[in-house]
Design a protein around this motif. Structure first.
Motif, PDB file in Angstrom:
ATOM      1  N   PRO A 162       4.591   3.534   5.548  1.00  0.00           N
ATOM      2  CA  PRO A 162       3.437   3.004   6.283  1.00  0.00           C
ATOM      3  C   PRO A 162       3.881   2.242   7.531  1.00  0.00           C
ATOM      4  O   PRO A 162       4.839   1.468   7.499  1.00  0.00           O
ATOM      5  CB  PRO A 162       2.778   2.069   5.267  1.00  0.00           C
ATOM      6  CG  PRO A 162       3.167   2.626   3.933  1.00  0.00           C
ATOM      7  CD  PRO A 162       4.558   3.154   4.120  1.00  0.00           C
ATOM      8  N   ASP A 163       3.174   2.466   8.649  1.00  0.00           N
ATOM      9  CA  ASP A 163       3.576   1.864   9.929  1.00  0.00           C
ATOM     10  C   ASP A 163       3.712   0.352   9.846  1.00  0.00           C
ATOM     11  O   ASP A 163       4.622  -0.242  10.430  1.00  0.00           O
ATOM     12  CB  ASP A 163       2.550   2.225  11.017  1.00  0.00           C
ATOM     13  CG  ASP A 163       2.702   3.667  11.493  1.00  0.00           C
ATOM     14  OD1 ASP A 163       3.719   4.304  11.135  1.00  0.00           O
ATOM     15  OD2 ASP A 163       1.805   4.150  12.207  1.00  0.00           O
ATOM     16  N   ARG A 164       2.783  -0.296   9.113  1.00  0.00           N
ATOM     17  CA  ARG A 164       2.805  -1.758   9.083  1.00  0.00           C
ATOM     18  C   ARG A 164       4.126  -2.284   8.516  1.00  0.00           C
ATOM     19  O   ARG A 164       4.676  -3.276   8.991  1.00  0.00           O
ATOM     20  CB  ARG A 164       1.630  -2.301   8.260  1.00  0.00           C
ATOM     21  CG  ARG A 164       1.548  -3.821   8.347  1.00  0.00           C
ATOM     22  CD  ARG A 164       0.392  -4.403   7.579  1.00  0.00           C
ATOM     23  NE  ARG A 164       0.279  -5.843   7.841  1.00  0.00           N
ATOM     24  CZ  ARG A 164      -0.459  -6.667   7.137  1.00  0.00           C
ATOM     25  NH1 ARG A 164      -1.174  -6.207   6.139  1.00  0.00           N
ATOM     26  NH2 ARG A 164      -0.490  -7.952   7.420  1.00  0.00           N
TER      27      ARG A 164
ATOM     28  N   ARG B 147      -0.585   4.076   1.317  1.00  0.00           N
ATOM     29  CA  ARG B 147      -1.211   4.894   2.352  1.00  0.00           C
ATOM     30  C   ARG B 147      -0.280   5.029   3.548  1.00  0.00           C
ATOM     31  O   ARG B 147       0.300   4.044   4.000  1.00  0.00           O
ATOM     32  CB  ARG B 147      -2.531   4.247   2.804  1.00  0.00           C
ATOM     33  CG  ARG B 147      -3.337   5.108   3.775  1.00  0.00           C
ATOM     34  CD  ARG B 147      -4.612   4.389   4.183  1.00  0.00           C
ATOM     35  NE  ARG B 147      -4.340   3.116   4.831  1.00  0.00           N
ATOM     36  CZ  ARG B 147      -4.005   2.989   6.115  1.00  0.00           C
ATOM     37  NH1 ARG B 147      -3.881   4.068   6.881  1.00  0.00           N
ATOM     38  NH2 ARG B 147      -3.783   1.795   6.636  1.00  0.00           N
ATOM     39  N   ARG B 148      -0.117   6.252   4.041  1.00  0.00           N
ATOM     40  CA  ARG B 148       0.817   6.509   5.141  1.00  0.00           C
ATOM     41  C   ARG B 148       0.099   7.184   6.303  1.00  0.00           C
ATOM     42  O   ARG B 148      -0.780   8.016   6.088  1.00  0.00           O
ATOM     43  CB  ARG B 148       1.954   7.426   4.673  1.00  0.00           C
ATOM     44  CG  ARG B 148       2.796   6.844   3.545  1.00  0.00           C
ATOM     45  CD  ARG B 148       3.842   7.831   3.094  1.00  0.00           C
ATOM     46  NE  ARG B 148       4.669   7.259   2.026  1.00  0.00           N
ATOM     47  CZ  ARG B 148       5.981   7.422   1.944  1.00  0.00           C
ATOM     48  NH1 ARG B 148       6.617   8.156   2.828  1.00  0.00           N
ATOM     49  NH2 ARG B 148       6.663   6.870   0.949  1.00  0.00           N
ATOM     50  N   GLU B 149       0.494   6.848   7.497  1.00  0.00           N
ATOM     51  CA  GLU B 149      -0.071   7.493   8.685  1.00  0.00           C
ATOM     52  C   GLU B 149       0.528   8.883   8.877  1.00  0.00           C
ATOM     53  O   GLU B 149      -0.122   9.785   9.382  1.00  0.00           O
ATOM     54  CB  GLU B 149       0.189   6.641   9.932  1.00  0.00           C
ATOM     55  CG  GLU B 149      -0.629   5.353   9.986  1.00  0.00           C
ATOM     56  CD  GLU B 149      -0.080   4.260   9.069  1.00  0.00           C
ATOM     57  OE1 GLU B 149       1.050   4.431   8.557  1.00  0.00           O
ATOM     58  OE2 GLU B 149      -0.774   3.250   8.857  1.00  0.00           O
ATOM     59  N   ARG B 150       1.794   9.061   8.502  1.00  0.00           N
ATOM     60  CA  ARG B 150       2.482  10.357   8.584  1.00  0.00           C
ATOM     61  C   ARG B 150       3.188  10.582   7.248  1.00  0.00           C
ATOM     62  O   ARG B 150       3.791   9.655   6.700  1.00  0.00           O
ATOM     63  CB  ARG B 150       3.509  10.354   9.733  1.00  0.00           C
ATOM     64  CG  ARG B 150       2.867  10.309  11.133  1.00  0.00           C
ATOM     65  CD  ARG B 150       3.903   9.995  12.199  1.00  0.00           C
ATOM     66  NE  ARG B 150       4.576   8.722  11.925  1.00  0.00           N
ATOM     67  CZ  ARG B 150       4.003   7.529  12.126  1.00  0.00           C
ATOM     68  NH1 ARG B 150       2.769   7.442  12.595  1.00  0.00           N
ATOM     69  NH2 ARG B 150       4.650   6.422  11.832  1.00  0.00           N
TER      70      ARG B 150
ATOM     71  N   THR C 226       0.509  10.143  -2.569  1.00  0.00           N
ATOM     72  CA  THR C 226       0.280   8.731  -2.281  1.00  0.00           C
ATOM     73  C   THR C 226      -0.411   8.037  -3.464  1.00  0.00           C
ATOM     74  O   THR C 226      -0.469   6.816  -3.517  1.00  0.00           O
ATOM     75  CB  THR C 226      -0.612   8.568  -1.034  1.00  0.00           C
ATOM     76  OG1 THR C 226      -1.800   9.337  -1.200  1.00  0.00           O
ATOM     77  CG2 THR C 226       0.107   9.040   0.214  1.00  0.00           C
TER      78      THR C 226
ATOM     79  N   GLU D  32       6.950  -1.776  11.009  1.00  0.00           N
ATOM     80  CA  GLU D  32       6.884  -2.801  12.052  1.00  0.00           C
ATOM     81  C   GLU D  32       7.392  -4.148  11.532  1.00  0.00           C
ATOM     82  O   GLU D  32       8.112  -4.866  12.225  1.00  0.00           O
ATOM     83  CB  GLU D  32       5.444  -2.938  12.543  1.00  0.00           C
ATOM     84  CG  GLU D  32       4.938  -1.708  13.301  1.00  0.00           C
ATOM     85  CD  GLU D  32       3.430  -1.660  13.428  1.00  0.00           C
ATOM     86  OE1 GLU D  32       2.923  -0.636  13.915  1.00  0.00           O
ATOM     87  OE2 GLU D  32       2.766  -2.642  13.025  1.00  0.00           O
TER      88      GLU D  32
ATOM     89  N   THR E 168       0.845  -1.192   0.000  1.00  0.00           N
ATOM     90  CA  THR E 168       0.000   0.000   0.000  1.00  0.00           C
ATOM     91  C   THR E 168       0.878   1.239   0.000  1.00  0.00           C
ATOM     92  O   THR E 168       2.022   1.205   0.443  1.00  0.00           O
ATOM     93  CB  THR E 168      -0.924   0.021   1.233  1.00  0.00           C
ATOM     94  OG1 THR E 168      -1.712   1.224   1.213  1.00  0.00           O
ATOM     95  CG2 THR E 168      -0.114   0.017   2.531  1.00  0.00           C
TER      96      THR E 168
ATOM     97  N   GLU F 141      -0.411  19.643   7.298  1.00  0.00           N
ATOM     98  CA  GLU F 141      -1.344  18.571   6.956  1.00  0.00           C
ATOM     99  C   GLU F 141      -2.211  18.912   5.743  1.00  0.00           C
ATOM    100  O   GLU F 141      -2.898  18.041   5.213  1.00  0.00           O
ATOM    101  CB  GLU F 141      -2.239  18.223   8.154  1.00  0.00           C
ATOM    102  CG  GLU F 141      -3.063  19.370   8.701  1.00  0.00           C
ATOM    103  CD  GLU F 141      -2.336  20.205   9.751  1.00  0.00           C
ATOM    104  OE1 GLU F 141      -1.095  20.121   9.822  1.00  0.00           O
ATOM    105  OE2 GLU F 141      -3.015  20.934  10.489  1.00  0.00           O
TER     106      GLU F 141
ATOM    107  N   ASP G  56       6.943   9.419   6.731  1.00  0.00           N
ATOM    108  CA  ASP G  56       7.345   8.083   7.179  1.00  0.00           C
ATOM    109  C   ASP G  56       6.685   7.010   6.318  1.00  0.00           C
ATOM    110  O   ASP G  56       5.549   7.183   5.865  1.00  0.00           O
ATOM    111  CB  ASP G  56       6.946   7.857   8.641  1.00  0.00           C
ATOM    112  CG  ASP G  56       7.693   8.783   9.586  1.00  0.00           C
ATOM    113  OD1 ASP G  56       8.852   9.132   9.274  1.00  0.00           O
ATOM    114  OD2 ASP G  56       7.116   9.163  10.618  1.00  0.00           O
TER     115      ASP G  56
END
Length: 399
Positions: A17-19, A9-12, A385, A22, A7, A379, A15
């Motif tokens: 994507p968090d997934r 899609r990013r949370e921030r 994206t 991790e 994906t 923001e 950065d």
């Protein structure tokens, strides 16, 4: 069967994507589901990504590839239905020895020495862009006024492409890299650029100039179809990637006042800052993708013949084993060795030119506009994206 899919899609905005971050903290290779149902791999570790990119047992030929996202599956089907083929000289999608032949012909045109000789002209272009920007209205869109014109003008002059024609290929490039673009529209854009460049090469054969394409024509080693493919690759890659690094890098600095102050206080850090911005931001966020030509072991995991491997370079470039604290932007960090330009035989041919454009561009911005700041909340800056190359669509600034 893995349910892990790629994906953008990013949370921030700055950065990965968090997934995926991790996943990178737990292991370097992961099973991943491709858009066509193929079960392949995702690589998030620096050493593993570097090993795959350098290994000739992993192919970059398009007929072996599986699309990592649905948008590219539609394009692949459309290309098959229209029997559309990548232009003969588009060597990015070739393996050795075919790739080697084109690379050797062009390597002498992109030496460090020759790129350094272009620096005074790049400085003129950057200053002229800022002159027009300062004379215009505030706020201004930094992408339109500065980040896009610099690499576009430079690559046009280097190749011998009339800059007056930029709106045509810039519009086609936008379709080409858009993940929301219809497959038929992408093929139409590719055809449009190829047709334009084929005509330009015919013109250079009749009236050669002092530019790279005229030199290749005079060399007589490539057909017009091959020259078209080479020109396509250099023209599109030459302005899209650097333009997005200039835009996104400026956004990163303006939203990190501490790092901006460090760079303003010590301009000698600029070369280092360029490498760190390339590492930290890594705008290639959908690949590269390779296919195993035989069973290959990578860090104890066997990737079977025919399996696709997607290298998640934004996460790999923050691998703490290679870049401790890599999730933090630090313009004093020695960031050389990052994978933002790739690695192996497909490592970016124009990387030295890109480095000079960024060094000159960021330095001119900081020197000429000491009060440069965002004209909207961070923001509200639209992020790319929805494009295969990350960045900002627009960057409203004032000073």
């Amino acid at each position: 069967m893995s349910d892990l899919t790629l994906t953008t899609r990013r949370e921030r905005p700055l950065d990965p994507p968090d997934r995926f971050t991790e996943l990178g903290e737990r292991a370097h290779l992961h099973r991943m589901a491709y858009a066509d149902g193929h079960q392949g791999w995702l690589v998030t570790g620096y050493a593993a990504a570097r090993a795959v990119l350098a290994d000739p047992r992993f192919s970059n030929r398009p007929e072996l590839a599986h699309p990592p996202v649905a948008a590219r599956l539609e394009l692949l089907k459309e290309m098959q239905e229209q029997q559309f083929r990548v232009p003969p000289g588009f060597f990015l999608r070739m393996d050795a020895p075919e790739h080697t032949r084109y690379r050797k012909l062009l390597a002498g045109q992109f030496t460090v020495r020759r790129m350094n000789q272009l620096e005074p002209r790049i400085e003129e272009i950057a200053e002229a862009c800022l002159d027009r920007m300062e004379a215009g209205e505030r706020p201004a869109d930094l992408v339109e006024a500065f980040a896009l014109p610099i690499p576009s003008l430079v690559i046009c002059e280097l190749l011998g492409v009339p800059y007056a024609d930029r709106e045509r290929f810039q519009a086609d490039s936008k379709v080409l890299f858009g993940l929301d673009s219809e497959g038929a529209d992408v093929i139409a854009a590719m055809t449009s650029i190829s047709t334009y460049l084929y005509g330009l090469i015919q013109h250079k054969r009749a009236e050669p100039g002092d530019d790279l394409l005229s030199g290749l024509v005079a060399g007589g080693e490539l057909t017009d179809e091959e020259l078209t493919g080479v020109a396509f690759l250099l023209l599109v890659a030459g302005h899209e990637t650097t333009a997005n690094m200039l835009g996104l890098g400026t956004y990163a600095l303006l939203t990190d006042p501490g790092q901006l102050a460090v760079l303003r206080d010590d301009p000698s850090l600029m070369d280092n800052a360029v490498e760190e911005l390339l590492r930290h931001l890594t705008i290639i966020h959908l690949g590269p993708v390779r296919t195993a030509l035989e069973d290959v072991e990578v860090e104890g995991t066997v990737i079977a013949k025919g399996e696709a491997v997607t290298l998640h370079l934004p996460v790999a470039n923050r691998d703490p084993e290679r870049f401790p604290g890599g999730g933090r932007l630090d313009v004093t960090r020695p960031a050389t060795g990052h994978l933002a330009f790739g690695h192996g035989i497909h490592q970016c041919l124009g990387q030295q030119l890109a480095r000079i454009e960024m060094r000159v561009g960021y330095a001119a911005l900081l020197r000429r506009l000491p009060g440069l700041r965002l004209a909207v909340p961070p923001e509200e800056v639209p992020m790319r994206t929805d494009m295969s190359i990350y960045g900002v669509h627009r960057l409203p600034v004032t000073w």
